[in-house]
Scaffold this active site. Structure first.
Site, PDB file in Angstrom:
ATOM      1  N   SER A 113       6.428   9.461   7.297  1.00 45.83           N
ATOM      2  CA  SER A 113       5.947   9.386   8.678  1.00 45.83           C
ATOM      3  C   SER A 113       6.652  10.157   9.613  1.00 45.83           C
ATOM      4  CB  SER A 113       5.939   7.724   8.918  1.00 45.83           C
ATOM      5  OG  SER A 113       5.293   7.480  10.100  1.00 45.83           O
ATOM      6  N   HIS A 114       7.258   9.395  10.453  1.00 47.80           N
ATOM      7  CA  HIS A 114       7.754  10.062  11.675  1.00 47.80           C
ATOM      8  C   HIS A 114       9.206  10.632  11.310  1.00 47.80           C
ATOM      9  CE1 HIS A 114       8.403   5.972  11.725  1.00 47.80           C
ATOM     10  NE2 HIS A 114       9.585   6.049  12.133  1.00 47.80           N
ATOM     11  N   ASP A 277       2.138  12.130  14.705  1.00 46.27           N
ATOM     12  CA  ASP A 277       3.658  12.085  14.025  1.00 46.27           C
ATOM     13  C   ASP A 277       3.526  12.981  12.776  1.00 46.27           C
ATOM     14  OD1 ASP A 277       2.143  10.205  12.817  1.00 46.27           O
ATOM     15  OD2 ASP A 277       3.904   8.996  12.053  1.00 46.27           O
ATOM     16  N   ASP A 279       2.640  12.087   9.635  1.00 43.08           N
ATOM     17  CA  ASP A 279       1.506  11.917   8.818  1.00 43.08           C
ATOM     18  C   ASP A 279       0.269  11.649   9.550  1.00 43.08           C
ATOM     19  OD1 ASP A 279       2.606   9.428   9.475  1.00 43.08           O
ATOM     20  OD2 ASP A 279       1.926   8.333   7.797  1.00 43.08           O
ATOM     21  N   ASP A 281      -0.396   9.200  11.953  1.00 43.58           N
ATOM     22  CA  ASP A 281      -1.064   8.100  12.415  1.00 43.58           C
ATOM     23  C   ASP A 281      -0.627   7.392  13.649  1.00 43.58           C
ATOM     24  OD1 ASP A 281       1.337   7.584  11.467  1.00 43.58           O
ATOM     25  OD2 ASP A 281       0.893   6.024   9.868  1.00 43.58           O
ATOM     26  N   ARG A 282       0.314   7.840  14.191  1.00 41.51           N
ATOM     27  CA  ARG A 282       0.769   7.719  15.221  1.00 41.51           C
ATOM     28  C   ARG A 282       0.200   8.474  16.712  1.00 41.51           C
ATOM     29  NH1 ARG A 282       7.297   5.847  15.232  1.00 41.51           N
ATOM     30  NH2 ARG A 282       6.878   4.286  13.505  1.00 41.51           N
ATOM     31  N   LYS A 376      -3.306   2.954  11.132  1.00 40.40           N
ATOM     32  CA  LYS A 376      -3.137   3.340  12.424  1.00 40.40           C
ATOM     33  C   LYS A 376      -3.930   4.660  12.458  1.00 40.40           C
ATOM     34  CE  LYS A 376       1.684   3.865  12.367  1.00 40.40           C
ATOM     35  NZ  LYS A 376       2.362   2.733  11.919  1.00 40.40           N
TER      36      LYS A 376
HETATM   37  C1  G1P Z   1       8.224   0.895  12.330  1.00 40.99           C
HETATM   38  C2  G1P Z   1       7.747   0.541  13.559  1.00 40.99           C
HETATM   39  C3  G1P Z   1       6.366  -0.268  12.987  1.00 40.99           C
HETATM   40  C4  G1P Z   1       5.646   0.674  11.939  1.00 40.99           C
HETATM   41  C5  G1P Z   1       6.372   1.253  10.975  1.00 40.99           C
HETATM   42  C6  G1P Z   1       5.423   2.198   9.994  1.00 40.99           C
HETATM   43  O1  G1P Z   1       9.040  -0.050  11.349  1.00 40.99           O
HETATM   44  O2  G1P Z   1       8.627  -0.313  14.252  1.00 40.99           O
HETATM   45  O3  G1P Z   1       5.922  -0.829  13.961  1.00 40.99           O
HETATM   46  O4  G1P Z   1       4.601  -0.119  11.457  1.00 40.99           O
HETATM   47  O5  G1P Z   1       7.484   1.875  11.450  1.00 40.99           O
HETATM   48  O6  G1P Z   1       5.202   3.256  11.151  1.00 40.99           O
HETATM   49  P1  G1P Z   1      10.333  -0.873  11.342  1.00 40.99           P
HETATM   50  O7  G1P Z   1      11.218   0.572  11.241  1.00 40.99           O
HETATM   51  O8  G1P Z   1      10.362  -1.206  12.755  1.00 40.99           O
HETATM   52  O9  G1P Z   1      10.548  -1.541  10.400  1.00 40.99           O
HETATM   53 ZN    ZN Z   2       3.187   7.729  10.672  1.00 43.58          ZN
END
Ligand code: G1P
Ligand code: ZN
Length: 543
Positions: A113-114, A277, A279, A281-282, A376
């Site tokens: 992800s990010h 981000d 991938d 989705d954000r 998302k």
């Molecule tokens: C974090 C975000 C959560 C999101 C997840 C995946 O998870 O807080 O809202 O769904 O990344 O993108 P966390 O690290 O808080 O468990």
């Molecule tokens: Zn992501």
């Protein structure tokens, strides 16, 4: 070709977290590690025989190699077909869409992800189920169990597959279908939004900067915003996906998308700033001189959704994750529709969406989406904003301040304390947990505790119970503090402290957010005794 070779896997079971399994890239590169997790996933879903899957990733370091491994393992496990994004690329929402569109048995999305990418950064694997959504808890538990009992995996002995040319190519008995990563996603967006209205908005001189952060949305944003909606070329910046995201942190928030923030706060600011981000989705939305918090963005999108063709008949309900502010609850109340508070993580929205109970969902962590996929969707949120701006013909700042006046405002901030030794973080959480029942009635930093509990969620669709989903403390006067441990970190523990202060009728829109939250912050630090437990009270990241 010898399709099936049985080798001994290393046994290194790891529990998939909030969104799949995320580890340091070098861990995933250890012999047998990735293979073990993929085989465990196949085992957990009852095998891959005759099944079809989608595979793609965000282009980060090790993406291409990992996809070759998954393809060979799918072939050796008897899969019938795998749909792969050209050059191994698929954004998370596009992968979710392909799973649904083709009715596959699920899909693998390779991304952390990010989190930053590179050999010394992060890698991850998510398995999405046949509804296109992240594996639900009952499946991730099965996957975890499978990693602890596995003693072999199957992999085809074959050369790497050329994934640069569109079309079909065989791997043993299995067919690999290489698809354009953007095409069907773009077609889906065209059914949801008024592309003509958005095209007219750009033609009228509306300006925008979309920062793809050298991550996967580059090709999507360029094709949709510039080539199709005719935004001026140069609207999309950092649009070429790089294995290390240009050494950046592809997380669309004011900290990591600083150059976009600086532009939006300057007198050269375009009408809209947006980012996505690693991938895809954000999303981040910024108006000229005004950052829109993800919690506010969710509420505003829900309140204005009917302006887009996809939602012209209204929305069924709104779901938000528990730590997300209650701004969207206020919208649901005014619209007379249901609202839901779910645990953190997109997977909890799946059942509500599948059952038609909600249409729009969101998380404070820059995730917004709807029923068109089961993830998302960053670009979707940007397009919905564009559609709303095209219809309302007002500035982002006006839309936001009008919203606060109509619905009230929820000041909101999240504080992250990263890389905390796990034992210290756990001790702090345990200590707050032990106090919860006595907190009601106590006064801290001038605020009276109204209620305090540990959030657990009873899924209204399938009746499953998810416990230990964060500690929430509500104070008189509309303040709230939430503590939880991150499920996506790759080093030590990350403590998240979420702060909120609700005010009626917009309150003083000039008031600084951190100022509005200082009492609830003080109260949260007092109750948690953070200084004593972890030796600091300064967060690493405040969003
Ligand atoms: C974090 C975000 C959560 C999101 C997840 C995946 O998870 O807080 O809202 O769904 O990344 O993108 P966390 O690290 O808080 O468990
Ligand atoms: Zn992501």
């Amino acid at each position: 070709m010898k399709v099936e070779t049985v080798r001994t896997a290393t046994i290194n079971g790891q529990k998939p977290g909030t969104s799949g399994l995320r580890k340091k890239t070098r861990v995933f590169m250890e012999p047998g590690y990735l293979e073990n997790f993929i085989q465990a996933t196949f085992n957990a879903i009852g095998g891959a025989q005759d099944k079809t899957f989608v595979v793609g990733g965000d282009g980060r370091y090790f993406n291409r190699e990992a996809i070759q491994t998954i393809l060979k393992m799918a072939a050796a496990n008897g899969a019938r077909q795998v749909i792969v994004g050209q050059n191994s690329i698929l954004s998370t929402p596009a992968a979710s869409h392909l799973i649904r569109l083709n009715g596959t048995d699920g899909g693998f999305i390779l991304s952390a992800s990010h989190n930053p990418g590179g050999i010394d950064e992060d890698f991850g694997v998510k398995f999405n189920a046949e509804n296109g959504g992240p594996a639900p808890e009952k499946l991730t538990s099965k996957m975890f169990d499978a990693t602890t009992t596995i003693d072999h995996y199957k992999i085809a002995e074959a050369g790497d597959v050329d994934l640069s040319t569109l079309g079909e190519t065989p791997l043993g008995e299995m067919t690999i279908q290489i698809v354009d990563p953007v095409e069907s996603y773009k077609a889906l967006m065209e059914t949801l939004f008024d592309f003509d209205a958005i095209r007219a908005l750009f033609a009228s001189g509306f300006t925008m900067r979309f920062d793809a952060m050298h991550a996967v949305t580059g090709p999507y944003a360029t094709e949709i915003l510039e080539n199709t909606l005719e935004a001026p070329s140069g609207t999309v910046v950092n649009g070429t996906p790089l294995e290390d995201f240009g050494k950046g942190h592809p997380d669309p928030n004011p900290i990591w998308a600083k150059s976009l923030m600086d532009l939006m706060m300057s007198n050269q600011a375009p009408d809209l700033g947006a980012a996505s981000d690693g991938d895809g989705d954000r999303n981040m939305i910024v108006g000229r001189g005004l950052y829109v918090t993800p919690s506010d963005s969710l509420a505003i999108l829900a309140a204005n959704a009917h302006l887009a063709p996809a939602f012209k008949d209204g929305i069924a309900g709104i779901a938000r994750s528990m730590p997300t502010s209650a701004a969207s609850d206020r919208v649901a109340e005014k619209l007379g529709i249901e609202s839901f508070e779910t645990p953190t993580g997109w997977k909890f929205f799946g059942n509500l969406l599948d059952a038609g109970r909600v249409t729009i969902c969101g998380e404070e962590s820059a995730g917004t989406g709807a029923n068109h996929v089961r993830e998302k969707d960053g670009l979707w949120a940007v397009l919905l904003w564009l559609n709303i701006l095209a219809v309302r013909k007002e500035s982002v700042a006006d839309i936001v301040t009008n919203h606060w006046h109509r619905f009230g405002r929820n000041y909101y901030s999240r504080l992250d304390f990263e890389d905390v030794p796990s034992d210290q973080a756990n001790a702090m959480i345990d200590s707050i947990r032990a106090k919860l029942t006595d907190l009601a009635g106590q006064e801290h930093a001038g605020l009276t505790v109204v209620s305090a509990d540990e959030f657990s969620y009873l899924d209204p669709v399938d009746g499953s119970l998810s416990e230990n989903q964060g500690l929430r403390i509500a104070f008189s006067g509309g303040a709230r503090a939430v503590f939880r441990l991150s499920g996506t970190g790759t080093q030590g523990a990350t403590i998240r402290l979420y702060l909120e202060q609700a005010v009626e009728q917009g309150g003083d829109t000039q008031q600084n957010t951190q100022d509005a939250l200082k009492d609830v912050l003080q109260a949260a630090l007092e109750i948690s005794e953070m200084e004593t437990f972890i030796g600091r009270t300064q967060p690493d990241v405040t969003t």
